[in-house]
Design a protein around this motif. Structure first.
Motif, PDB file in Angstrom:
ATOM      1  N   ARG A  31     -62.650  -3.680 -45.616  1.00 38.86           N
ATOM      2  CA  ARG A  31     -63.945  -4.352 -45.772  1.00 38.86           C
ATOM      3  C   ARG A  31     -64.616  -3.919 -47.070  1.00 38.86           C
TER       4      ARG A  31
ATOM      5  N   ARG B 248     -65.215 -18.414 -51.557  1.00 40.14           N
ATOM      6  CA  ARG B 248     -64.930 -18.812 -50.172  1.00 40.14           C
ATOM      7  C   ARG B 248     -63.729 -18.042 -49.622  1.00 40.14           C
TER       8      ARG B 248
ATOM      9  N   GLY C 124     -64.937 -14.686 -48.738  1.00 42.12           N
ATOM     10  CA  GLY C 124     -65.768 -14.784 -47.549  1.00 42.12           C
ATOM     11  C   GLY C 124     -64.929 -14.895 -46.287  1.00 42.12           C
ATOM     12  N   ARG C 125     -63.848 -15.687 -46.369  1.00 42.45           N
ATOM     13  CA  ARG C 125     -62.965 -15.813 -45.205  1.00 42.45           C
ATOM     14  C   ARG C 125     -62.271 -14.493 -44.903  1.00 42.45           C
ATOM     15  N   ARG C 126     -61.917 -13.753 -45.954  1.00 42.61           N
ATOM     16  CA  ARG C 126     -61.283 -12.456 -45.721  1.00 42.61           C
ATOM     17  C   ARG C 126     -62.249 -11.513 -45.008  1.00 42.61           C
ATOM     18  N   LEU C 127     -63.484 -11.484 -45.421  1.00 42.56           N
ATOM     19  CA  LEU C 127     -64.470 -10.636 -44.741  1.00 42.56           C
ATOM     20  C   LEU C 127     -64.644 -11.059 -43.293  1.00 42.56           C
ATOM     21  N   ASP C 128     -64.626 -12.364 -43.038  1.00 44.64           N
ATOM     22  CA  ASP C 128     -64.742 -12.847 -41.659  1.00 44.64           C
ATOM     23  C   ASP C 128     -63.555 -12.398 -40.817  1.00 44.64           C
ATOM     24  N   ARG C 129     -62.347 -12.450 -41.396  1.00 47.35           N
ATOM     25  CA  ARG C 129     -61.158 -12.028 -40.648  1.00 47.35           C
ATOM     26  C   ARG C 129     -61.198 -10.522 -40.362  1.00 47.35           C
TER      27      ARG C 129
ATOM     28  N   ALA D 230     -63.875  -8.766 -40.001  1.00 46.26           N
ATOM     29  CA  ALA D 230     -64.885  -8.591 -38.948  1.00 46.26           C
ATOM     30  C   ALA D 230     -64.293  -8.932 -37.586  1.00 46.26           C
ATOM     31  N   ALA D 231     -63.523 -10.021 -37.503  1.00 48.58           N
ATOM     32  CA  ALA D 231     -62.910 -10.412 -36.225  1.00 48.58           C
ATOM     33  C   ALA D 231     -61.920  -9.355 -35.760  1.00 48.58           C
TER      34      ALA D 231
END
Length: 244
Positions: free
Chosen positions: A106, A215, A218-223, A225-226
């Motif tokens: 992260r 983007r 951003g998607r990497r940060l979302d993954r 987090a998941a």
């Protein structure tokens, strides 16, 4: 539903494969496969050959689900098989390392996003770079968690462009190269191949390229987090596996 206590489990009735599947959310075949792969400790067998599971097997499957969501199924299988044979301290340390790794990923993604914003704003251009902003290849490799040979490979592929100083042509990475390397590292960690990374890096002088890269990060940060949430949800079950 009641059934005969085939295995004589103390304090309660044994669980059949179908019961474990229902409680864990896996199919009957998946339960058998995961036992074969070592995710579950071997089930006891009744006199007539039926598998006899316990609540510990259900907890192990739930722990595996969360761990697989965090690190992938292969590593999750290996890690669970290992922690079952370790001391509590060793097992806890192994799980803590997963938390540390996710936190590091992260941080790296956030630094890459900051670098992208600096690229977008044109910061660090011209005479604004300070001598202390530059890194050697060893320093940059350490900051990114990669080998120096990886940075040399990225250079060969045209992804980053270090400066060269001294008569030995030692690499010196200025602020712009450091920022580019952070973005490249994040893209590679996101699963992008070299040709795709080259295309993305070549697009950073365009607004649409900057936006698309933003983007991606951003998607990497979302993954991440998941994956972190999956690991947190598995916490109690992982603790039970480590303490068994």
């Amino acid at each position: 539903m009641t059934f005969k206590c085939w295995c004589g489990v103390a304090g309660g009735k044994p669980l059949r494969t179908v019961d474990v599947a229902r409680e864990s959310g896996y199919s009957v075949q998946q339960v058998r496969d995961l036992e074969r792969l070592g995710v579950l400790p071997p089930a006891a067998r009744s006199a007539n050959g039926y598998r006899c599971y316990t609540p510990a097997h259900v907890r192990a499957l739930r722990a595996y689900r969360g761990l697989a969501g965090a690190v992938g199924p292969v590593e999750a299988r290996q890690l669970l098989a290992r922690v079952r044979t370790q001391t509590l301290a060793e097992a806890a340390a192994a799980i803590s390392e997963v938390h540390v790794r996710l936190a590091r990923e992260r941080d790296e993604a956030l630094r890459a996003r900051e670098a992208l914003r600096a690229i977008q704003a044109g910061a660090g251009a011209g005479g604004s770079e300070r001598e202390g902003d530059a890194m050697t290849i060893t320093e940059l490799a350490g900051a990114l968690g990669v080998r120096p040979s990886t940075l040399r490979f990225w250079e060969q592929e045209g992804l980053i462009a270090p400066e060269r100083v001294t008569s030995l042509r030692a690499r010196r990475y200025g602020l712009a190269a450091v920022r580019a390397a952070r973005v490249v590292a994040a893209l590679r960690s996101s699963g992008y191949g070299i040709p795709a990374v080259r295309e993305i890096m070549g697009s950073l002088d365009r607004l649409d390229g900057l936006e698309e890269t933003g983007r991606v990060l951003g998607r990497r940060l979302d993954r991440i987090a998941a994956r972190t949430v999956a690991l947190l949800r598995a916490g109690a079950d992982l603790a039970a596996v480590c303490g068994s």
